[in-house]
Scaffold this active site. Sequence first.
Site, PDB file in Angstrom:
ATOM      1  N   ASP A 154     -14.266  79.650  24.386  1.00  0.00           N
ATOM      2  CA  ASP A 154     -14.224  80.432  25.613  1.00  0.00           C
ATOM      3  C   ASP A 154     -15.643  80.807  26.036  1.00  0.00           C
ATOM      4  O   ASP A 154     -16.584  80.681  25.247  1.00  0.00           O
ATOM      5  CB  ASP A 154     -13.387  81.699  25.388  1.00  0.00           C
ATOM      6  CG  ASP A 154     -12.752  82.234  26.658  1.00  0.00           C
ATOM      7  OD1 ASP A 154     -13.185  81.832  27.756  1.00  0.00           O
ATOM      8  OD2 ASP A 154     -11.824  83.058  26.552  1.00  0.00           O
ATOM      9  N   GLY A 155     -15.797  81.268  27.253  1.00  0.00           N
ATOM     10  CA  GLY A 155     -17.081  81.720  27.751  1.00  0.00           C
ATOM     11  C   GLY A 155     -17.264  83.209  27.532  1.00  0.00           C
ATOM     12  O   GLY A 155     -16.428  83.878  26.915  1.00  0.00           O
ATOM     13  N   ALA A 156     -18.352  83.756  28.054  1.00  0.00           N
ATOM     14  CA  ALA A 156     -18.620  85.193  27.968  1.00  0.00           C
ATOM     15  C   ALA A 156     -19.532  85.604  29.109  1.00  0.00           C
ATOM     16  O   ALA A 156     -20.342  84.806  29.599  1.00  0.00           O
ATOM     17  CB  ALA A 156     -19.259  85.555  26.633  1.00  0.00           C
ATOM     18  N   GLY A 166     -14.195  88.572  30.988  1.00  0.00           N
ATOM     19  CA  GLY A 166     -13.218  88.966  31.984  1.00  0.00           C
ATOM     20  C   GLY A 166     -13.638  88.802  33.426  1.00  0.00           C
ATOM     21  O   GLY A 166     -12.889  89.176  34.327  1.00  0.00           O
ATOM     22  N   GLY A 187     -13.552  86.200  34.974  1.00  0.00           N
ATOM     23  CA  GLY A 187     -12.518  85.331  35.520  1.00  0.00           C
ATOM     24  C   GLY A 187     -11.148  85.974  35.561  1.00  0.00           C
ATOM     25  O   GLY A 187     -10.190  85.352  36.041  1.00  0.00           O
ATOM     26  N   GLU A 194      -6.854  86.012  27.109  1.00  0.00           N
ATOM     27  CA  GLU A 194      -7.924  85.557  26.226  1.00  0.00           C
ATOM     28  C   GLU A 194      -7.947  86.369  24.930  1.00  0.00           C
ATOM     29  O   GLU A 194      -8.153  85.814  23.844  1.00  0.00           O
ATOM     30  CB  GLU A 194      -9.272  85.668  26.948  1.00  0.00           C
ATOM     31  CG  GLU A 194      -9.442  84.647  28.057  1.00  0.00           C
ATOM     32  CD  GLU A 194     -10.658  84.889  28.928  1.00  0.00           C
ATOM     33  OE1 GLU A 194     -11.055  83.951  29.653  1.00  0.00           O
ATOM     34  OE2 GLU A 194     -11.200  86.012  28.904  1.00  0.00           O
TER      35      GLU A 194
END
Length: 224
Positions: free
Chosen positions: A82-84, A96, A98, A104
């Site tokens: 996942d991203g951050a 968050g 997105g 998530e």
Amino acid sequence: MIDDDKKAAAVAAVQEVQAGMLVGLGTGSTAAFAIRALGERVAEGLAIRAVVTSEASGKIAREVGIEVLHFATIAHVDLTIDGADEIDSRCFAIKGAGGAMLREKIVAASSARMVVIADGSKRVKRIGAAKLPVEVLPFAIGYVMRVLTDMGAAPVIRDNYRTDQGNLVVDCHFPTLEDPHATATALSAIPGILGHGLFLDEVDAAYIATNGVVTRLERTGASA
């Protein structure tokens, strides 16, 4: 250049995926690079299945040939990518932007290992500058806004936005996050808040790319 770094971090992270894994796929522009990079490995013959944290990520995953399972039937995920929005040397992250932080968080909690991918602009000394999103039940929005205001969170309801669950997102702007765990506990205790973007114990490692150079940051004691 930032997109190049996002892609470089994503390509490095998906090398952790092994045949037979059930992979959690995050949400957002950086996670999308990972989904596409994983799709390339699937096209080359890698046999994996995935669960996704948003309808948007599910659409991308299916387009690139990844088999997507319904998470409600899943109890355990092998690896989540996942991203951050921010991440620091403690592997504390804010997520968050997105709007998918609740899903998530759930997928991350089910995972044996979670890795975050980011471009170098997301690496910070200590998290806290980025807005901190919380997902709120619409029924509770008036009450939650009052409590968040009393906490000094300077909350702002995200305009014209609903999560995949149909809930609202409130972006908080705390002046400092001196004790992220205390803030997380306080937010989780407010009736009507369903989830928040503080990821303090979930992230095992991060792949961070700056000017094309990828660095892996591993949480002390995390599984490799």
